[in-house]
Design a protein around this motif. Structure first.
Motif, PDB file in Angstrom:
ATOM      1  N   ASN A   1     -27.248  -8.727  17.678  1.00 26.23           N
ATOM      2  CA  ASN A   1     -26.865  -7.911  16.522  1.00 26.23           C
ATOM      3  C   ASN A   1     -26.023  -6.781  17.088  1.00 26.23           C
ATOM      4  O   ASN A   1     -26.551  -5.817  17.660  1.00 26.23           O
ATOM      5  CB  ASN A   1     -28.089  -7.365  15.788  1.00 26.23           C
ATOM      6  CG  ASN A   1     -27.700  -6.616  14.517  1.00 26.23           C
ATOM      7  OD1 ASN A   1     -26.518  -6.303  14.320  1.00 26.23           O
ATOM      8  ND2 ASN A   1     -28.669  -6.338  13.669  1.00 26.23           N
TER       9      ASN A   1
ATOM     10  N   HIS B   1     -27.494 -10.465  11.695  1.00 23.82           N
ATOM     11  CA  HIS B   1     -27.514  -9.196  10.950  1.00 23.82           C
ATOM     12  C   HIS B   1     -28.706  -9.181  10.025  1.00 23.82           C
ATOM     13  O   HIS B   1     -29.025 -10.205   9.395  1.00 23.82           O
ATOM     14  CB  HIS B   1     -26.233  -9.017  10.131  1.00 23.82           C
ATOM     15  CG  HIS B   1     -25.012  -9.053  10.986  1.00 23.82           C
ATOM     16  ND1 HIS B   1     -24.620  -7.986  11.752  1.00 23.82           N
ATOM     17  CD2 HIS B   1     -24.134 -10.059  11.245  1.00 23.82           C
ATOM     18  CE1 HIS B   1     -23.544  -8.327  12.448  1.00 23.82           C
ATOM     19  NE2 HIS B   1     -23.229  -9.580  12.156  1.00 23.82           N
ATOM     20  N   LEU B   2     -29.316  -8.025   9.917  1.00 24.40           N
ATOM     21  CA  LEU B   2     -30.424  -7.879   8.964  1.00 24.40           C
ATOM     22  C   LEU B   2     -29.899  -7.966   7.533  1.00 24.40           C
ATOM     23  O   LEU B   2     -30.484  -8.632   6.674  1.00 24.40           O
ATOM     24  CB  LEU B   2     -31.113  -6.527   9.171  1.00 24.40           C
ATOM     25  CG  LEU B   2     -31.820  -6.358  10.525  1.00 24.40           C
ATOM     26  CD1 LEU B   2     -31.429  -5.057  11.176  1.00 24.40           C
ATOM     27  CD2 LEU B   2     -33.320  -6.436  10.357  1.00 24.40           C
ATOM     28  N   SER B   3     -28.818  -7.266   7.273  1.00 25.84           N
ATOM     29  CA  SER B   3     -28.252  -7.238   5.922  1.00 25.84           C
ATOM     30  C   SER B   3     -27.227  -8.356   5.757  1.00 25.84           C
ATOM     31  O   SER B   3     -26.735  -8.913   6.745  1.00 25.84           O
ATOM     32  CB  SER B   3     -27.593  -5.880   5.668  1.00 25.84           C
ATOM     33  OG  SER B   3     -26.478  -5.706   6.525  1.00 25.84           O
TER      34      SER B   3
ATOM     35  N   ARG C   1     -17.349  -4.457   6.291  1.00 21.72           N
ATOM     36  CA  ARG C   1     -18.436  -5.177   6.969  1.00 21.72           C
ATOM     37  C   ARG C   1     -18.311  -6.699   6.842  1.00 21.72           C
ATOM     38  O   ARG C   1     -18.948  -7.449   7.590  1.00 21.72           O
ATOM     39  CB  ARG C   1     -19.798  -4.752   6.417  1.00 21.72           C
ATOM     40  CG  ARG C   1     -20.169  -3.329   6.722  1.00 21.72           C
ATOM     41  CD  ARG C   1     -21.566  -3.006   6.229  1.00 21.72           C
ATOM     42  NE  ARG C   1     -21.717  -1.583   6.006  1.00 21.72           N
ATOM     43  CZ  ARG C   1     -21.980  -0.687   6.959  1.00 21.72           C
ATOM     44  NH1 ARG C   1     -22.161  -1.056   8.192  1.00 21.72           N
ATOM     45  NH2 ARG C   1     -22.060   0.597   6.666  1.00 21.72           N
TER      46      ARG C   1
ATOM     47  N   HIS D   1     -17.638  -5.434  13.669  1.00 22.57           N
ATOM     48  CA  HIS D   1     -16.481  -5.423  12.781  1.00 22.57           C
ATOM     49  C   HIS D   1     -15.167  -5.074  13.468  1.00 22.57           C
ATOM     50  O   HIS D   1     -14.108  -5.268  12.891  1.00 22.57           O
ATOM     51  CB  HIS D   1     -16.740  -4.456  11.615  1.00 22.57           C
ATOM     52  CG  HIS D   1     -18.108  -4.651  11.003  1.00 22.57           C
ATOM     53  ND1 HIS D   1     -18.493  -5.860  10.462  1.00 22.57           N
ATOM     54  CD2 HIS D   1     -19.180  -3.821  10.893  1.00 22.57           C
ATOM     55  CE1 HIS D   1     -19.747  -5.747  10.025  1.00 22.57           C
ATOM     56  NE2 HIS D   1     -20.193  -4.529  10.284  1.00 22.57           N
TER      57      HIS D   1
HETATM   58  C1  DQA Z   1     -25.882  -4.666  10.772  1.00 16.97           C
HETATM   59  C2  DQA Z   1     -24.716  -4.601   9.776  1.00 16.97           C
HETATM   60  C3  DQA Z   1     -23.606  -3.710  10.305  1.00 16.97           C
HETATM   61  O1  DQA Z   1     -22.552  -3.630   9.362  1.00 16.97           O
HETATM   62  C4  DQA Z   1     -24.123  -2.308  10.552  1.00 16.97           C
HETATM   63  O2  DQA Z   1     -23.107  -1.497  11.121  1.00 16.97           O
HETATM   64  C5  DQA Z   1     -25.353  -2.284  11.400  1.00 16.97           C
HETATM   65  C6  DQA Z   1     -26.387  -3.275  11.133  1.00 16.97           C
HETATM   66  C7  DQA Z   1     -27.070  -5.466  10.207  1.00 16.97           C
HETATM   67  O3  DQA Z   1     -27.940  -5.843  10.985  1.00 16.97           O
HETATM   68  O4  DQA Z   1     -27.145  -5.696   8.989  1.00 16.97           O
HETATM   69  O5  DQA Z   1     -25.534  -1.416  12.233  1.00 16.97           O
HETATM   70  O6  DQA Z   1     -25.444  -5.328  11.950  1.00 16.97           O
END
Ligand code: DQA
Length: 153
Positions: free
Chosen positions: A74, A100-102, A111, A80
């Protein structure tokens, strides 16, 4: 036993307190413990690395190429725009799975672009901490499939 490196990029050390509505309220430590336990169920030994610094993440990818069988990454916001991390992934032969979590495709426009995706084996996003567990499932699958193919990728 296969050795897997779990790499977390910037700000992920603050999981649990950082934007819990987006990233959940489980602490960084408890998520890592779940990842390690899930890895054990698959017969994989997981080690965790986190850094807020691009160069340290690149150094660790270089180290990982000789020390681990695969990387679950991650890269946080570096996802990006870091062509340097992309090049580091492209430079190593072990599989790297992007996590990615999200759901990065359902948030801010910036993103939705991942510059590392083309050089990763695949991407899992949007399932909170389960994204990491699903990535471990995928890693277990591709390591055994690659072994059967005999291509060692
Ligand atoms: C992330 C998503 C990225 O856009 C963000 O900058 C993060 C976390 C995620 O795990 O959803 O730091 O990688």
């Amino acid at each position: 036993m296969k050795k897997i490196l779990i790499m977390h990029g910037p700000n992920l050390n603050l999981l649990g307190e950082r934007e819990p509505g987006v990233y959940g309220s489980d602490s960084f430590e408890s998520i890592n413990n779940e990842i390690i336990a899930h890895g054990m169920e698959h017969g994989m030994h997981c080690e965790v690395f986190q850094s807020n610094h691009e160069g340290e993440l690149i150094d660790e990818l270089h180290i990982a190429r000789k020390k681990y069988d695969g990387v679950i990454l991650n890269a946080g916001a570096y996802t990006h725009y870091s062509y340097a991390i992309r090049d580091a992934i492209a430079a190593i032969k072990i599989p790297v799975i992007e996590v990615h979590l999200s759901n990065i495709h359902a948030r801010d426009e910036f993103r939705s672009k991942s510059v590392i995706a083309p050089v990763c084996r695949g991407q899992i996003a949007g399932f909170g901490k389960y994204s990491y567990l699903a990535a471990l499932d995928a890693m277990s699958y591709i390591l055994s499939a690659d072994r059967e193919d005999g291509d060692g990728q």
